[in-house]
Design a protein around this motif. Structure first.
Motif, PDB file in Angstrom:
ATOM      1  N   ILE A 239       0.834  -1.199   0.000  1.00  0.00           N
ATOM      2  CA  ILE A 239       0.000   0.000   0.000  1.00  0.00           C
ATOM      3  C   ILE A 239       0.874   1.257   0.000  1.00  0.00           C
ATOM      4  N   CYS A 240       0.218   2.392  -0.207  1.00  0.00           N
ATOM      5  CA  CYS A 240       0.912   3.679  -0.227  1.00  0.00           C
ATOM      6  C   CYS A 240       1.755   3.833   1.042  1.00  0.00           C
ATOM      7  N   PRO A 241       3.034   4.170   0.907  1.00  0.00           N
ATOM      8  CA  PRO A 241       3.904   4.255   2.078  1.00  0.00           C
ATOM      9  C   PRO A 241       3.579   5.406   3.028  1.00  0.00           C
ATOM     10  N   THR A 242       2.883   6.419   2.552  1.00  0.00           N
ATOM     11  CA  THR A 242       2.596   7.571   3.403  1.00  0.00           C
ATOM     12  C   THR A 242       1.120   7.726   3.727  1.00  0.00           C
ATOM     13  N   GLY A 243       0.263   6.904   3.120  1.00  0.00           N
ATOM     14  CA  GLY A 243      -1.169   7.020   3.352  1.00  0.00           C
ATOM     15  C   GLY A 243      -1.809   8.165   2.584  1.00  0.00           C
ATOM     16  N   ARG A 244      -1.114   8.727   1.588  1.00  0.00           N
ATOM     17  CA  ARG A 244      -1.657   9.835   0.800  1.00  0.00           C
ATOM     18  C   ARG A 244      -2.741   9.375  -0.166  1.00  0.00           C
ATOM     19  N   CYS A 245      -2.664   8.104  -0.567  1.00  0.00           N
ATOM     20  CA  CYS A 245      -3.613   7.624  -1.567  1.00  0.00           C
ATOM     21  C   CYS A 245      -4.020   6.193  -1.251  1.00  0.00           C
ATOM     22  N   SER A 246      -4.873   5.647  -2.082  1.00  0.00           N
ATOM     23  CA  SER A 246      -5.372   4.295  -1.859  1.00  0.00           C
ATOM     24  C   SER A 246      -4.715   3.278  -2.783  1.00  0.00           C
ATOM     25  N   ARG A 247      -3.560   3.620  -3.337  1.00  0.00           N
ATOM     26  CA  ARG A 247      -2.873   2.692  -4.237  1.00  0.00           C
ATOM     27  C   ARG A 247      -2.537   1.410  -3.503  1.00  0.00           C
ATOM     28  N   TYR A 248      -2.646   0.303  -4.237  1.00  0.00           N
ATOM     29  CA  TYR A 248      -2.237  -0.983  -3.698  1.00  0.00           C
ATOM     30  C   TYR A 248      -1.698  -1.851  -4.826  1.00  0.00           C
ATOM     31  N   ASP A 249      -0.940  -2.869  -4.447  1.00  0.00           N
ATOM     32  CA  ASP A 249      -0.377  -3.807  -5.402  1.00  0.00           C
ATOM     33  C   ASP A 249      -0.132  -5.112  -4.658  1.00  0.00           C
ATOM     34  N   ARG A 250      -0.041  -6.179  -5.372  1.00  0.00           N
ATOM     35  CA  ARG A 250       0.280  -7.470  -4.771  1.00  0.00           C
ATOM     36  C   ARG A 250       1.801  -7.642  -4.767  1.00  0.00           C
TER      37      ARG A 250
END
Length: 127
Positions: A94-105
């Motif tokens: 997930i986003c390292p800073t919590g700025r966005c909702s990006r995710y990846d496996r």
């Protein structure tokens, strides 16, 4: 953005972060709207105008959805593929800073993808 983005805004930033290279390519040679947005996010400034400018620039470059058409918000009824409560917990990046909702496996043989905004590796968490 100091208190964190709302879900829809976080999804929009996640889309931009996850496809920054593709967006840059679509805008070539006029990449200023993307650069302004990334700088505004890095500086924790209001990104509304920069996001709107990027949206318009992408549409002008032929992307009919711009940045707002790629919403993964829970309010849209979409669910994360494969996330079933009865299954054991799974790792997710997930986003390292919590700025966005990006995710990846996670990929066991490749390094974690990095954030297009500040270059940090995506953070590992469990579903």
């Amino acid at each position: 953005m100091a208190d964190g983005p709302d879900d829809e805004l976080a999804d929009t930033i996640a889309y931009v972060c996850g496809d920054a290279a593709g967006i840059r390519e679509a805008l070539e040679p006029a990449t200023e709207p993307l650069d302004r947005l990334l700088e505004a996010v890095r500086a924790d400034e209001d990104i509304t105008a920069a996001l709107n400018d990027l949206h318009v620039a992408l549409q002008a470059a032929g992307d009919a959805l711009g940045v707002y058409g790629y919403n993964r918000s829970p309010s849209s009824g979409l669910r994360l593929a494969g996330a079933v409560p009865s299954r054991p917990r799974e790792a997710l990046l997930i986003c390292p800073t919590g700025r966005c909702s990006r995710y990846d496996r996670p990929d066991p043989v490749a390094p974690a993808p990095t954030c297009a905004i500040d270059g940090l590796a995506l953070r590992r968490t469990l579903l």
